[in-house]
Design an enzyme around this catalytic site. Structure first.
Site, PDB file in Angstrom:
ATOM      1  N   PHE A  23      35.048  34.255  44.546  1.00  0.00           N
ATOM      2  CA  PHE A  23      34.072  35.107  43.843  1.00  0.00           C
ATOM      3  C   PHE A  23      34.283  35.074  42.319  1.00  0.00           C
ATOM      4  O   PHE A  23      33.433  34.596  41.560  1.00  0.00           O
ATOM      5  CB  PHE A  23      34.191  36.518  44.440  1.00  0.00           C
ATOM      6  N   TYR A  62      50.225  43.756  49.170  1.00  0.00           N
ATOM      7  CA  TYR A  62      49.394  43.096  48.158  1.00  0.00           C
ATOM      8  C   TYR A  62      49.740  43.620  46.766  1.00  0.00           C
ATOM      9  O   TYR A  62      49.951  42.846  45.826  1.00  0.00           O
ATOM     10  CB  TYR A  62      47.913  43.339  48.482  1.00  0.00           C
TER      11      TYR A  62
HETATM   12  N1  LIG Z   1      37.673  41.339  43.496  1.00  0.00           N
HETATM   13  C1  LIG Z   1      38.388  42.346  42.978  1.00  0.00           C
HETATM   14  O1  LIG Z   1      37.927  43.494  42.918  1.00  0.00           O
HETATM   15  C2  LIG Z   1      39.769  42.091  42.433  1.00  0.00           C
HETATM   16  C3  LIG Z   1      40.483  43.185  41.909  1.00  0.00           C
HETATM   17  C4  LIG Z   1      41.753  42.974  41.402  1.00  0.00           C
HETATM   18  C5  LIG Z   1      42.293  41.682  41.392  1.00  0.00           C
HETATM   19  N2  LIG Z   1      41.599  40.655  41.922  1.00  0.00           N
HETATM   20  C6  LIG Z   1      42.219  39.306  41.901  1.00  0.00           C
HETATM   21  O2  LIG Z   1      41.304  38.388  41.334  1.00  0.00           O
HETATM   22  C7  LIG Z   1      41.501  37.092  41.915  1.00  0.00           C
HETATM   23  C8  LIG Z   1      40.185  36.573  42.440  1.00  0.00           C
HETATM   24  O3  LIG Z   1      39.743  37.456  43.472  1.00  0.00           O
HETATM   25  P1  LIG Z   1      38.341  37.301  44.217  1.00  0.00           P
HETATM   26  O4  LIG Z   1      37.817  38.661  44.444  1.00  0.00           O
HETATM   27  O5  LIG Z   1      37.501  36.292  43.515  1.00  0.00           O
HETATM   28  O6  LIG Z   1      38.825  36.745  45.642  1.00  0.00           O
HETATM   29  P2  LIG Z   1      38.353  35.473  46.463  1.00  0.00           P
HETATM   30  O7  LIG Z   1      39.043  35.558  47.785  1.00  0.00           O
HETATM   31  O8  LIG Z   1      36.884  35.345  46.441  1.00  0.00           O
HETATM   32  O9  LIG Z   1      38.998  34.265  45.625  1.00  0.00           O
HETATM   33  C9  LIG Z   1      40.307  33.820  45.793  1.00  0.00           C
HETATM   34  C10 LIG Z   1      40.279  32.315  46.029  1.00  0.00           C
HETATM   35  O10 LIG Z   1      41.624  31.833  46.153  1.00  0.00           O
HETATM   36  C11 LIG Z   1      41.638  30.836  47.165  1.00  0.00           C
HETATM   37  N3  LIG Z   1      42.991  30.747  47.691  1.00  0.00           N
HETATM   38  C12 LIG Z   1      43.624  31.629  48.516  1.00  0.00           C
HETATM   39  N4  LIG Z   1      44.858  31.202  48.799  1.00  0.00           N
HETATM   40  C13 LIG Z   1      45.027  30.026  48.132  1.00  0.00           C
HETATM   41  C14 LIG Z   1      46.090  29.100  48.026  1.00  0.00           C
HETATM   42  N5  LIG Z   1      47.233  29.290  48.694  1.00  0.00           N
HETATM   43  N6  LIG Z   1      45.925  27.997  47.261  1.00  0.00           N
HETATM   44  C15 LIG Z   1      44.762  27.779  46.607  1.00  0.00           C
HETATM   45  N7  LIG Z   1      43.713  28.617  46.670  1.00  0.00           N
HETATM   46  C16 LIG Z   1      43.850  29.729  47.424  1.00  0.00           C
HETATM   47  C17 LIG Z   1      40.638  31.324  48.189  1.00  0.00           C
HETATM   48  O11 LIG Z   1      40.176  30.269  49.018  1.00  0.00           O
HETATM   49  C18 LIG Z   1      39.545  31.930  47.315  1.00  0.00           C
HETATM   50  O12 LIG Z   1      38.533  30.981  47.027  1.00  0.00           O
HETATM   51  C19 LIG Z   1      42.574  37.270  42.979  1.00  0.00           C
HETATM   52  O13 LIG Z   1      43.824  36.928  42.416  1.00  0.00           O
HETATM   53  C20 LIG Z   1      42.529  38.751  43.281  1.00  0.00           C
HETATM   54  O14 LIG Z   1      43.763  39.234  43.791  1.00  0.00           O
HETATM   55  C21 LIG Z   1      40.352  40.817  42.442  1.00  0.00           C
END
Ligand SMILES: NC(=O)c1ccc[n+]([C@@H]2O[C@H](COP(=O)([O-])OP(=O)(O)OC[C@H]3O[C@@H](n4cnc5c(N)ncnc54)[C@H](O)[C@@H]3O)[C@@H](O)[C@H]2O)c1
Length: 314
Positions: free
Chosen positions: A15, A148
């Protein structure tokens, strides 16, 4: 700003990662996107894939050899890849740790070996945990209450340590409740994606608890802009910085605003029991983001949601 720079985005098919990739390409950067497709979707990279300045690598941040290859010639790394679900992290704490902590150490080590200038890390408001202090500010004690949250706290600590010990420029951005286009509607997603899908089907969404809990919802465009600023801001290295709208809203008020933006004002939120572990209020102090990144959010929850609906209609 990042024109002609070579940038690596881990978690690029996810995302936030895919929204960041598009903005970096629009800014003139060359972008390598990396993802193991655990939760990513290639369709998120459809626009990016049409650009001659974009390359995609399928692979895992737990694989050091792969990371070393991916980081050759890279100026800036955005580390978005993660095990992102809090409930899943409670079921699989070891896997969460391997990906989020082990993966972070790999990213930092590969960045050192490859002389990457800066690593910007996607941290999370979940590291504040159940502390009652409001607003959440970067100087307060951290008390994460999920695997987490702990993994993000440890990864941040590694970023700070690598800055101090090796001089690698690292910046941790603590995102608060991000929402926007390409967020998946699944039981593990953010509440906005779930509610939007329900409302689009003409169904009443369910709020856990009485709805008076408040959150700091952040539109993904603001998160992307904070990331762009973090790549070059001179005072950012070594810091962990809140990225949020800074304006809390209760679930009751936000849900009503969602109904209005979707033209579905006849819908009514249902209420179910409060979930154990859910905190009552959370919002960010964003003073440091202004000072260190010159970041001022352009959206609050409601204007961000209206923009999301406009984008979906297009
Ligand atoms: N969405 C939120 O509200 C939010 C809030 C705080 C922090 N975050 C952080 O922001 C980042 C992006 O989050 P997001 O919401 O886009 O999540 P998301 O799950 O859409 O994106 C994460 C991506 O990482 C990939 N991934 C997972 N494990 C992997 C690995 N071992 N090697 C390579 N790729 C891998 C997944 O396939 C996915 O495409 C993350 O680090 C998340 O913890 C998100």
């Amino acid at each position: 700003m990042l024109k002609d720079k070579k940038v690596l985005v881990t978690g690029a098919a996810g995302f936030i990662g895919s929204n960041l990739v598009d903005a970096l390409l629009a800014d003139g950067a060359s972008v390598v996107g990396l993802d193991n497709m655990f939760n990513g979707r290639m369709e998120n990279l459809a626009d990016a894939s049409a650009s001659p300045r974009f390359a995609f690598l399928k692979g895992d941040v737990r694989d050091m050899t792969f990371l070393l290859d991916a980081m050759a010639g890279i100026d800036v790394v955005y580390h978005e890849a993660a095990f992102t679900s809090v409930p899943q992290s409670i079921k699989m704490p070891q896997l969460c740790n391997d990906v989020n902590v082990g993966g972070m150490v790999n990213v930092l080590n590969a960045a050192r070996v490859r002389d990457v200038k800066r690593v910007v890390f996607a941290s999370s408001s979940s590291i504040y945990g159940d502390t009652p202090t409001l607003p959440k500010h970067e100087g307060m004690p951290l008390r994460p209450i999920s695997p987490y949250g702990v993994s993000k706290m440890a990864a941040e600590a590694y970023c700070t340590a690598y800055h101090h010990v090796y001089g690698l420029e690292t910046v941790s951005l603590r995102y608060f409740n991000v929402f926007g286009p390409r967020q998946k509607d699944s039981p593990y997603s953010g509440v906005v994606a779930i509610f939007l899908a329900r409302i689009a089907e003409g169904k009443n969404p369910t709020i856990f608890g009485d709805g008076e809990q408040s959150r700091d919802f952040t539109y993904v465009k603001d998160v992307v802009r904070a990331n762009m600023l973090a790549a070059t801001a001179p005072d950012a290295p070594g810091k962990a910085i809140n990225v949020a709208s800074g304006r809390p809203i209760t679930m009751n008020d936000f849900t009503k605003a969602m109904f209005k933006a979707c033209g579905k004002e006849h819908l009514q939120a249902q209420h179910a029991g409060k979930r154990p572990g859910d905190i009552l209020h959370s919002f960010a102090d964003i003073t440091l983001a202004k000072e260190a990144l010159d970041f001022v959010p352009r959206y609050d929850a409601v204007s961000g949601f209206e923009e999301l609906v406009r984008t979906m209609r297009q």
